[in-house]
Design a protein around this motif. Structure first.
Motif, PDB file in Angstrom:
ATOM      1  N   ALA A  71       3.921  14.974  -3.073  1.00 46.56           N
ATOM      2  CA  ALA A  71       3.433  14.573  -1.742  1.00 46.56           C
ATOM      3  C   ALA A  71       1.923  14.340  -1.776  1.00 46.56           C
ATOM      4  O   ALA A  71       1.421  13.387  -1.171  1.00 46.56           O
ATOM      5  CB  ALA A  71       3.800  15.636  -0.712  1.00 46.56           C
ATOM      6  N   ARG A  72       1.207  15.202  -2.493  1.00 43.90           N
ATOM      7  CA  ARG A  72      -0.267  15.045  -2.548  1.00 43.90           C
ATOM      8  C   ARG A  72      -0.658  13.773  -3.295  1.00 43.90           C
ATOM      9  O   ARG A  72      -1.626  13.105  -2.927  1.00 43.90           O
ATOM     10  CB  ARG A  72      -0.891  16.262  -3.260  1.00 43.90           C
ATOM     11  N   ARG A  73       0.078  13.448  -4.358  1.00 38.42           N
ATOM     12  CA  ARG A  73      -0.332  12.317  -5.208  1.00 38.42           C
ATOM     13  C   ARG A  73       0.208  10.968  -4.735  1.00 38.42           C
ATOM     14  O   ARG A  73      -0.411   9.933  -4.970  1.00 38.42           O
ATOM     15  CB  ARG A  73       0.147  12.570  -6.655  1.00 38.42           C
ATOM     16  N   VAL A  74       1.379  10.966  -4.085  1.00 35.14           N
ATOM     17  CA  VAL A  74       2.013   9.679  -3.769  1.00 35.14           C
ATOM     18  C   VAL A  74       1.197   8.867  -2.764  1.00 35.14           C
ATOM     19  O   VAL A  74       1.254   7.636  -2.767  1.00 35.14           O
ATOM     20  CB  VAL A  74       3.474   9.894  -3.288  1.00 35.14           C
ATOM     21  N   VAL A  75       0.415   9.547  -1.912  1.00 36.07           N
ATOM     22  CA  VAL A  75      -0.349   8.824  -0.882  1.00 36.07           C
ATOM     23  C   VAL A  75      -1.422   7.921  -1.499  1.00 36.07           C
ATOM     24  O   VAL A  75      -1.884   6.977  -0.858  1.00 36.07           O
ATOM     25  CB  VAL A  75      -1.001   9.793   0.145  1.00 36.07           C
ATOM     26  N   SER A  76      -1.833   8.228  -2.737  1.00 38.23           N
ATOM     27  CA  SER A  76      -2.841   7.375  -3.387  1.00 38.23           C
ATOM     28  C   SER A  76      -2.264   6.672  -4.617  1.00 38.23           C
ATOM     29  O   SER A  76      -2.996   6.272  -5.514  1.00 38.23           O
ATOM     30  CB  SER A  76      -4.061   8.221  -3.782  1.00 38.23           C
ATOM     31  N   THR A  77      -0.929   6.545  -4.644  1.00 42.20           N
ATOM     32  CA  THR A  77      -0.267   5.874  -5.778  1.00 42.20           C
ATOM     33  C   THR A  77       0.713   4.831  -5.242  1.00 42.20           C
ATOM     34  O   THR A  77       1.914   5.095  -5.122  1.00 42.20           O
ATOM     35  CB  THR A  77       0.480   6.907  -6.661  1.00 42.20           C
ATOM     36  N   PRO A  78       0.200   3.629  -4.914  1.00 40.13           N
ATOM     37  CA  PRO A  78       1.099   2.617  -4.347  1.00 40.13           C
ATOM     38  C   PRO A  78       2.156   2.172  -5.350  1.00 40.13           C
ATOM     39  O   PRO A  78       1.967   2.295  -6.562  1.00 40.13           O
ATOM     40  CB  PRO A  78       0.157   1.453  -4.021  1.00 40.13           C
ATOM     41  N   GLY A  79       3.263   1.652  -4.811  1.00 38.73           N
ATOM     42  CA  GLY A  79       4.336   1.157  -5.683  1.00 38.73           C
ATOM     43  C   GLY A  79       5.294   2.274  -6.060  1.00 38.73           C
ATOM     44  O   GLY A  79       5.255   3.373  -5.506  1.00 38.73           O
ATOM     45  N   GLU A  84       0.814  -1.223   0.000  1.00 32.50           N
ATOM     46  CA  GLU A  84       0.000   0.000   0.000  1.00 32.50           C
ATOM     47  C   GLU A  84       0.846   1.270   0.000  1.00 32.50           C
ATOM     48  O   GLU A  84       0.325   2.383  -0.075  1.00 32.50           O
ATOM     49  CB  GLU A  84      -0.935  -0.001   1.207  1.00 32.50           C
ATOM     50  N   THR A  85       2.165   1.094   0.083  1.00 34.53           N
ATOM     51  CA  THR A  85       3.042   2.264   0.204  1.00 34.53           C
ATOM     52  C   THR A  85       3.483   2.747  -1.171  1.00 34.53           C
ATOM     53  O   THR A  85       3.763   1.945  -2.063  1.00 34.53           O
ATOM     54  CB  THR A  85       4.281   1.887   1.053  1.00 34.53           C
ATOM     55  N   GLY A  86       3.547   4.075  -1.327  1.00 31.22           N
ATOM     56  CA  GLY A  86       3.970   4.659  -2.594  1.00 31.22           C
ATOM     57  C   GLY A  86       5.295   5.398  -2.464  1.00 31.22           C
ATOM     58  O   GLY A  86       5.562   6.032  -1.436  1.00 31.22           O
ATOM     59  N   VAL A  87       6.122   5.274  -3.483  1.00 31.76           N
ATOM     60  CA  VAL A  87       7.375   6.054  -3.541  1.00 31.76           C
ATOM     61  C   VAL A  87       7.456   6.715  -4.906  1.00 31.76           C
ATOM     62  O   VAL A  87       7.337   6.046  -5.938  1.00 31.76           O
ATOM     63  CB  VAL A  87       8.615   5.150  -3.332  1.00 31.76           C
ATOM     64  N   LEU A  88       7.623   8.025  -4.901  1.00 29.90           N
ATOM     65  CA  LEU A  88       7.909   8.764  -6.130  1.00 29.90           C
ATOM     66  C   LEU A  88       9.389   9.134  -6.130  1.00 29.90           C
ATOM     67  O   LEU A  88       9.867   9.769  -5.179  1.00 29.90           O
ATOM     68  CB  LEU A  88       7.091  10.060  -6.198  1.00 29.90           C
ATOM     69  N   ILE A  89      10.106   8.728  -7.179  1.00 30.09           N
ATOM     70  CA  ILE A  89      11.476   9.222  -7.376  1.00 30.09           C
ATOM     71  C   ILE A  89      11.419  10.189  -8.555  1.00 30.09           C
ATOM     72  O   ILE A  89      10.990   9.803  -9.654  1.00 30.09           O
ATOM     73  CB  ILE A  89      12.448   8.071  -7.699  1.00 30.09           C
ATOM     74  N   ALA A  90      11.832  11.417  -8.319  1.00 31.62           N
ATOM     75  CA  ALA A  90      11.798  12.418  -9.395  1.00 31.62           C
ATOM     76  C   ALA A  90      13.217  12.915  -9.662  1.00 31.62           C
ATOM     77  O   ALA A  90      13.787  13.630  -8.824  1.00 31.62           O
ATOM     78  CB  ALA A  90      10.897  13.586  -9.013  1.00 31.62           C
ATOM     79  N   PRO A  91      13.821  12.549 -10.798  1.00 34.93           N
ATOM     80  CA  PRO A  91      15.149  13.088 -11.107  1.00 34.93           C
ATOM     81  C   PRO A  91      15.155  14.618 -11.083  1.00 34.93           C
ATOM     82  O   PRO A  91      16.170  15.238 -10.770  1.00 34.93           O
ATOM     83  CB  PRO A  91      15.428  12.552 -12.508  1.00 34.93           C
ATOM     84  N   ASN A  92      13.991  15.212 -11.406  1.00 38.55           N
ATOM     85  CA  ASN A  92      13.905  16.672 -11.333  1.00 38.55           C
ATOM     86  C   ASN A  92      12.456  17.054 -11.042  1.00 38.55           C
ATOM     87  O   ASN A  92      11.545  16.530 -11.671  1.00 38.55           O
ATOM     88  CB  ASN A  92      14.371  17.308 -12.651  1.00 38.55           C
TER      89      ASN A  92
END
Ligand SMILES: NC(=O)C1=CN([C@@H]2O[C@H](COP(=O)(O)OP(=O)(O)OC[C@H]3O[C@@H](n4cnc5c(N)ncnc54)[C@H](OP(=O)(O)O)[C@@H]3O)[C@@H](O)[C@H]2O)C=CC1
Ligand SMILES: O=C(O)C1=N[C@H](C(=O)O)C[C@H](O)C1
Length: 253
Positions: free
Chosen positions: A233-241, A102-110
């Motif tokens: 931060a707003r989107r990652v909470v509802s974007t698992p994986g 259920e956890t989401g991680v966003l990696i953004a190079p920029n």
């Protein structure tokens, strides 16, 4: 007392150049509460004790994996700007996420919209030109070269050219000093400049018969990265994986 109607956000690397700007941006966001601001040596348990829902990770390549291991194990979503992503590291992170589905991680190079669009424009243009090279220019305190953005840009260019069946780039160089032709990222030369006075800049140079096209982006202040961090931060909470690249939250594909 915590306002439970707001998104509870922590910043790891809170004293750094971008981390300190992120602290101010989260504090200024009406829909967020800054619940923790961690520097080097601060215990990660604070993330749990503070009730953080999202951790914004802006540290160093040598710290980021331990921090993400902790976050994912504790079900804390993460927005990551730290560089140094290799296939091995991404595979490790995917393994951790598989155990915490259920956890989401966003990696953004920029995180800046202009840099994300630069990558998109470069991807579109790359198959139409014989030659493509990337030049990134940064402040001299930057620890890594080439930048995460330039590496990602070159990978996207290479993938677009491969998909289009582009020929290898022309280059008759027979002798060269070490580094003169830049780093080779999937066949795309990437050149790194470090210069006092600069912040974060990138040019994608494309060349064809009788014409060139230059796509250039300049981040002039760390504020350029803040809308992307807040959106993440707003989107990652509802974007698992794992989501790699802010473009996925901008619906750019
Ligand atoms: N994706 C993006 O849009 C952007 C990404 N970046 C990336 O973000 C990263 C940070 O950049 P920048 O702010 O310029 O670097 P800085 O060196 O200014 O900041 C990094 C901070 O993280 C701290 N730190 C290191 N390890 C830990 C840890 N385990 N826990 C808590 N804090 C820690 C450092 O402390 P100490 O000083 O004690 O080492 C330092 O304060 C880099 O990888 C950079 O490339 C930067 C800008 C934009
Ligand atoms: O270290 C920086 O400053 C930056 N790092 C990121 C990168 O390596 O691409 C993003 C931006 O270029 C600023």
């Amino acid at each position: 007392m915590k306002d439970m109607s707001k998104l509870r956000v922590a910043v790891i690397g809170a004293k750094g150049r971008i981390g300190s700007e992120a602290v101010r941006a989260v504090e200024a966001a009406d829909d967020m509460e800054l619940v923790a601001a961690l520097g080097r040596g601060d215990g990660l348990e604070t993330l749990v004790e503070s009730g953080a829902q999202v951790a914004v990770e802006l540290t160093t390549p040598s710290s980021v994996m331990d921090n993400l291991d902790f976050c994912v194990r504790h079900g804390i979503h993460a927005v990551v700007g730290t560089t140094g992503w290799t296939d091995d590291r991404l595979a490790q992170l995917r393994t951790w996420l598989a155990a915490s589905p259920e956890t989401g991680v966003l990696i953004a190079p920029n995180f800046s919209i202009g840099a994300v669009l630069t990558m998109k424009f470069a991807q579109i243009a790359a198959p139409y030109f014989e030659s493509v090279e990337v030049v990134e220019l940064h402040h001299p305190n930057k620890a890594d070269a080439p930048s995460g953005t330039a590496t990602r840009t070159a990978q996207l260019i290479a993938a677009a050219r491969e998909q289009a069946g582009s020929a290898p780039q022309p280059d008759a160089t027979e002798t060269a000093l070490d580094g003169a032709r830049g780093a080779n990222v999937d066949g795309v030369p990437v050149h790194a400049v470090r210069l006092r006075g600069l912040l974060a800049h990138q040019e994608v140079l494309l060349g064809g018969e009788g014409e060139t096209l230059t796509v250039r982006h300049d981040s002039l202040h760390h504020s350029s990265f803040m809308p992307g961090i807040l959106l993440g931060a707003r989107r990652v909470v509802s974007t698992p994986g794992l989501t790699f690249g802010l473009e996925h939250f901008l619906d750019l594909g």
